[in-house]
Design a protein around this motif. Structure first.
Motif, short mmCIF file in Angstrom:
data_model
loop_
_atom_site.label_atom_id
_atom_site.label_comp_id
_atom_site.label_asym_id
_atom_site.label_seq_id
_atom_site.Cartn_x
_atom_site.Cartn_y
_atom_site.Cartn_z
N ARG A 33 0.86 -1.21 0.00
CA ARG A 33 0.00 0.00 0.00
C ARG A 33 0.88 1.24 0.00
NH1 ARG A 33 -2.91 2.09 5.13
NH2 ARG A 33 -1.66 0.41 5.99
N ARG A 46 -1.05 14.45 13.33
CA ARG A 46 -1.68 13.26 12.75
C ARG A 46 -1.06 12.02 13.39
NH1 ARG A 46 -4.58 13.97 7.37
NH2 ARG A 46 -5.16 11.91 8.12
N GLY A 47 -1.56 10.87 12.99
CA GLY A 47 -1.03 9.63 13.54
C GLY A 47 -1.71 9.34 14.86
N HIS A 49 -1.26 6.81 16.83
CA HIS A 49 -1.64 5.40 16.91
C HIS A 49 -0.38 4.54 16.75
CE1 HIS A 49 -1.95 6.12 12.43
NE2 HIS A 49 -1.18 5.05 12.48
P1 TYD Z 1 -6.13 8.26 9.81
O1 TYD Z 1 -5.80 6.89 10.28
O2 TYD Z 1 -6.93 9.13 10.70
O3 TYD Z 1 -4.81 9.02 9.39
P2 TYD Z 1 -3.55 9.42 10.34
O4 TYD Z 1 -3.44 8.36 11.38
O5 TYD Z 1 -2.40 9.43 9.41
O6 TYD Z 1 -3.80 10.75 10.92
O7 TYD Z 1 -6.87 8.11 8.40
C1 TYD Z 1 -7.68 9.12 7.86
C2 TYD Z 1 -8.82 8.49 7.07
O8 TYD Z 1 -8.31 7.79 5.93
C3 TYD Z 1 -9.61 7.47 7.87
O9 TYD Z 1 -10.97 7.66 7.55
C4 TYD Z 1 -9.16 6.13 7.36
C5 TYD Z 1 -8.74 6.44 5.94
N1 TYD Z 1 -7.62 5.58 5.47
C6 TYD Z 1 -7.87 4.65 4.49
O10 TYD Z 1 -9.01 4.48 4.02
N2 TYD Z 1 -6.84 3.89 4.04
C7 TYD Z 1 -5.58 4.04 4.53
O11 TYD Z 1 -4.66 3.34 4.08
C8 TYD Z 1 -5.33 5.02 5.56
C9 TYD Z 1 -3.96 5.21 6.14
C10 TYD Z 1 -6.41 5.77 5.99
#
Ligand code: TYD
Length: 133
Positions: A33, A46-47, A49
Motif C-alpha cells: 500500500r 496526525r497519527g 496510533h
Molecule cells: P487516519 O488513520 O486518521 O490518518 P492518520 O493516522 O495518518 O492521521 O486516516 C484518515 C482516514 O483515511 C480514515 O478515515 C481512514 C482512511 N484511510 C484509508 O481508508 N486507508 C488508509 O490506508 C489510511 C492510512 C487511511
C-alpha cells in the motif's frame, strides 16, 4: 530505541533527481500500500496510533515535518525534510506527525493493506500491549 533512516540512491544528472524504490531491495518489505498526506493544516498532529504488525517507511517527498516515535519506554523526535530519506517504523511504535510545512507531502509505504483491526488508537492500550510483550 534505534531510529532507522534510509538514504535512498539518487539518480541525478543535469535534468534533476530521480529516486526509485523497489520492495525487498530499497524497502525491507513487500509494498502492499502507498498513501500520502498533503494540505495538512497548521498546528495539526496526525497519527497518534501504533500498529500491531504493520511496517512502514515514511518519506517527506516535499516540504518537511516532524515525527515523535515512542516504543512505550522511550520517545524520540525525528525530522523528515529530504525527498531521498525514508524513516522506517516497525510495528508496536506509537507515532505522531506534526510541524508540517504548508507544502509538505508525506508519503507512506506500507507492508500491508489498510486493516482497522491492526491499529491501536488508545495510548493506554498501547502501553498495555507493548508491556505484555
Ligand atoms: P487516519 O488513520 O486518521 O490518518 P492518520 O493516522 O495518518 O492521521 O486516516 C484518515 C482516514 O483515511 C480514515 O478515515 C481512514 C482512511 N484511510 C484509508 O481508508 N486507508 C488508509 O490506508 C489510511 C492510512 C487511511
Amino acid at each position: 530505541m534505534q531510529i532507522v533512516k534510509y538514504v535512498f540512491q539518487q539518480h541525478g544528472d543535469e535534468r534533476g533527481q530521480l529516486v526509485a524504490l523497489e520492495e525487498h531491495k530499497d524497502i525491507p518489505f513487500e509494498i502492499k500500500r502507498v498513501y500520502y498526506m498533503y494540505d495538512t493544516g497548521k498546528g495539526v498532529t496526525r497519527g497518534q496510533h501504533a500498529h500491531k504488525s504493520l511496517e512502514q517507511i515514511l518519506i517527506c517527498i516535499h516540504g518537511s515535518c516532524k515525527l515523535m516515535l515512542d516504543n512505550g519506554k522511550e520517545k524520540k523526535i525525528v525530522s523528515l525534510e529530504k525527498p531521498y530519506e525514508g524513516l522506517y517504523i516497525s510495528n508496536n511504535i506509537w507515532r505522531e506527525m506534526y510541524d508540517f510545512s504548508s507544502d509538505a507531502v508525506l508519503m507512506v509505504l506500507a507492508s500491508d493493506v489498510y486493516k482497522e483491526e491492526d491499529y491501536i488508537r488508545n495510548y493506554d492500550e498501547f502501553l498495555k500491549f507493548v508491556n505484555m510483550k
